[in-house]
Design an enzyme around this catalytic site. Structure first.
Site, PDB file in Angstrom:
ATOM      1  N   ASP A   2      22.751  21.106 -21.096  1.00 40.73           N
ATOM      2  CA  ASP A   2      23.686  19.984 -21.408  1.00 40.73           C
ATOM      3  C   ASP A   2      23.530  19.681 -22.825  1.00 40.73           C
ATOM      4  OD1 ASP A   2      25.837  18.430 -21.099  1.00 40.73           O
ATOM      5  OD2 ASP A   2      24.654  16.749 -19.977  1.00 40.73           O
ATOM      6  N   ASN A   4      25.731  21.109 -25.829  1.00 44.48           N
ATOM      7  CA  ASN A   4      26.207  22.026 -26.676  1.00 44.48           C
ATOM      8  C   ASN A   4      27.372  21.567 -27.347  1.00 44.48           C
ATOM      9  OD1 ASN A   4      24.399  23.700 -25.460  1.00 44.48           O
ATOM     10  ND2 ASN A   4      25.785  25.098 -24.592  1.00 44.48           N
ATOM     11  N   TRP A   7      26.287  18.567 -29.603  1.00 50.98           N
ATOM     12  CA  TRP A   7      25.607  19.139 -30.868  1.00 50.98           C
ATOM     13  C   TRP A   7      26.534  19.823 -31.892  1.00 50.98           C
ATOM     14  CZ3 TRP A   7      25.261  23.788 -33.210  1.00 50.98           C
ATOM     15  CH2 TRP A   7      24.385  24.097 -34.062  1.00 50.98           C
ATOM     16  N   ARG A  15      33.074  23.535 -30.742  1.00 51.31           N
ATOM     17  CA  ARG A  15      32.306  23.411 -29.527  1.00 51.31           C
ATOM     18  C   ARG A  15      31.834  24.764 -29.253  1.00 51.31           C
ATOM     19  NH1 ARG A  15      32.516  19.425 -25.925  1.00 51.31           N
ATOM     20  NH2 ARG A  15      32.184  20.765 -24.243  1.00 51.31           N
ATOM     21  N   ASN A  50      33.759  23.327 -14.277  1.00 53.70           N
ATOM     22  CA  ASN A  50      33.861  23.643 -15.527  1.00 53.70           C
ATOM     23  C   ASN A  50      35.119  24.356 -15.684  1.00 53.70           C
ATOM     24  OD1 ASN A  50      30.409  24.277 -16.447  1.00 53.70           O
ATOM     25  ND2 ASN A  50      31.475  22.415 -16.696  1.00 53.70           N
ATOM     26  N   TRP A  51      35.657  24.572 -14.640  1.00 54.12           N
ATOM     27  CA  TRP A  51      37.142  25.510 -14.789  1.00 54.12           C
ATOM     28  C   TRP A  51      38.126  24.311 -15.471  1.00 54.12           C
ATOM     29  CZ3 TRP A  51      37.139  30.461 -14.448  1.00 54.12           C
ATOM     30  CH2 TRP A  51      36.284  31.150 -13.556  1.00 54.12           C
ATOM     31  N   ARG A  53      37.934  22.694 -17.860  1.00 54.93           N
ATOM     32  CA  ARG A  53      37.877  22.594 -19.425  1.00 54.93           C
ATOM     33  C   ARG A  53      39.113  23.241 -19.938  1.00 54.93           C
ATOM     34  NH1 ARG A  53      31.881  22.086 -21.471  1.00 54.93           N
ATOM     35  NH2 ARG A  53      31.199  20.588 -20.037  1.00 54.93           N
TER      36      ARG A  53
END
Ligand code: FPP
Length: 232
Positions: A2, A4, A7, A15, A50-51, A53
């Site tokens: 978690d 990324n 960051w 991203r 996560n789909w 996104r």
């Protein structure tokens, strides 16, 4: 893995650059785990949620998954890593599913280390699938309701045959499990690392392992009753 996205945002980068650095970090952490004597590492690479996104990020992640596998295949083979995938891979694009399945097969005799990649994985979805399988076996008369025990449930989880996690590391300063290995983590120790995944280096791993070593695992017993685990 978690953090990324955060960051990358903190550095003014896209991203996907955060995910790329995160994927490279994974390869380094696999090496560090093998060197530290860990035998199984499960990474949450893509959740069933996560789909939701943006399409660009989702397809970028899958391209990255395919690239990282291809770029580091020889290294994984050299270190005798066996690849496993948990989650519903049928929904993944062919260009990533097909090489994954090839490597799962070609690495099946490797015994030094298990790398388990959770892809399109969700613990609740896994539990529902296990419950359906039990219900189908009961309905077909293959299993008596009274015979449904933990072993029967465990055998129907996607992690069947793999050890339960001893340690779960959540990076990025979040304090949740987020639908990850909910049943398997019943007795896991949890360490929350205060760094984003691309900054989770070997030193961070050593800190997490040292923290784990300080914990007293009691499994519901008193400290005096617990036997130290047999040495492998
Ligand atoms: C979580 O960070 C990370 C991911 C959703 C992807 C992790 C995947 C890789 C490192 C590469 C391997 C990819 C595949 C598909 C095999 P986040 O985006 O939730 O970070 P944030 O919370 O800071 O936004």
């Amino acid at each position: 893995m978690d953090g990324n996205g955060r960051w990358a945002a903190a550095k003014g980068l896209p991203r996907l650059e955060g995910h790329r650095r995160g994927a490279e970090r994974l390869i380094e952490i696999v090496d560090a785990c093998i060197d530290a004597g860990v035998n199984t590492l499960t990474v949450f690479a893509f959740s069933a949620e996560n789909w939701k996104r943006p399409l660009e990020e989702v397809s970028g992640l899958f391209k990255l998954g395919e690239w990282i596998l291809r770029a580091h295949l020889a290294r994984l083979e050299k270190r005798k890593v066996r690849l496993h995938v948990i989650g519903d891979v049928t929904a993944l694009p062919d260009f990533v599913r097909s090489p994954l399945q090839d490597v799962i097969k070609s690495s099946q005799d490797n015994t030094a280390f298990n790398l388990v990649v959770a892809l399109n994985y969700g613990a609740r979805q896994e539990i529902v699938a296990a419950a359906r399988s039990l219900a189908a076996d009961v309905a077909a008369g293959k299993l008596q309701p009274d015979a449904v025990d933990w072993a029967a449930v465990e055998a129907r989880l996607q992690t069947a045959g793999l050890p339960d996690p001893d340690l779960i590391i959540r990076t990025s300063g979040e304090f949740r499990l987020s639908n990850f290995l909910l049943l398997q983590s019943a007795y896991a120790e949890i360490v929350f690392a205060p760094v984003f995944w691309p900054d989770f280096d070997k030193a961070q791993l050593q800190l997490a392992l040292a923290e784990y070593a300080r914990r007293e695992r009691r499994y519901g017993m008193t400290g005096a009753q617990v036997q130290p685990p047999a040495q492998a």
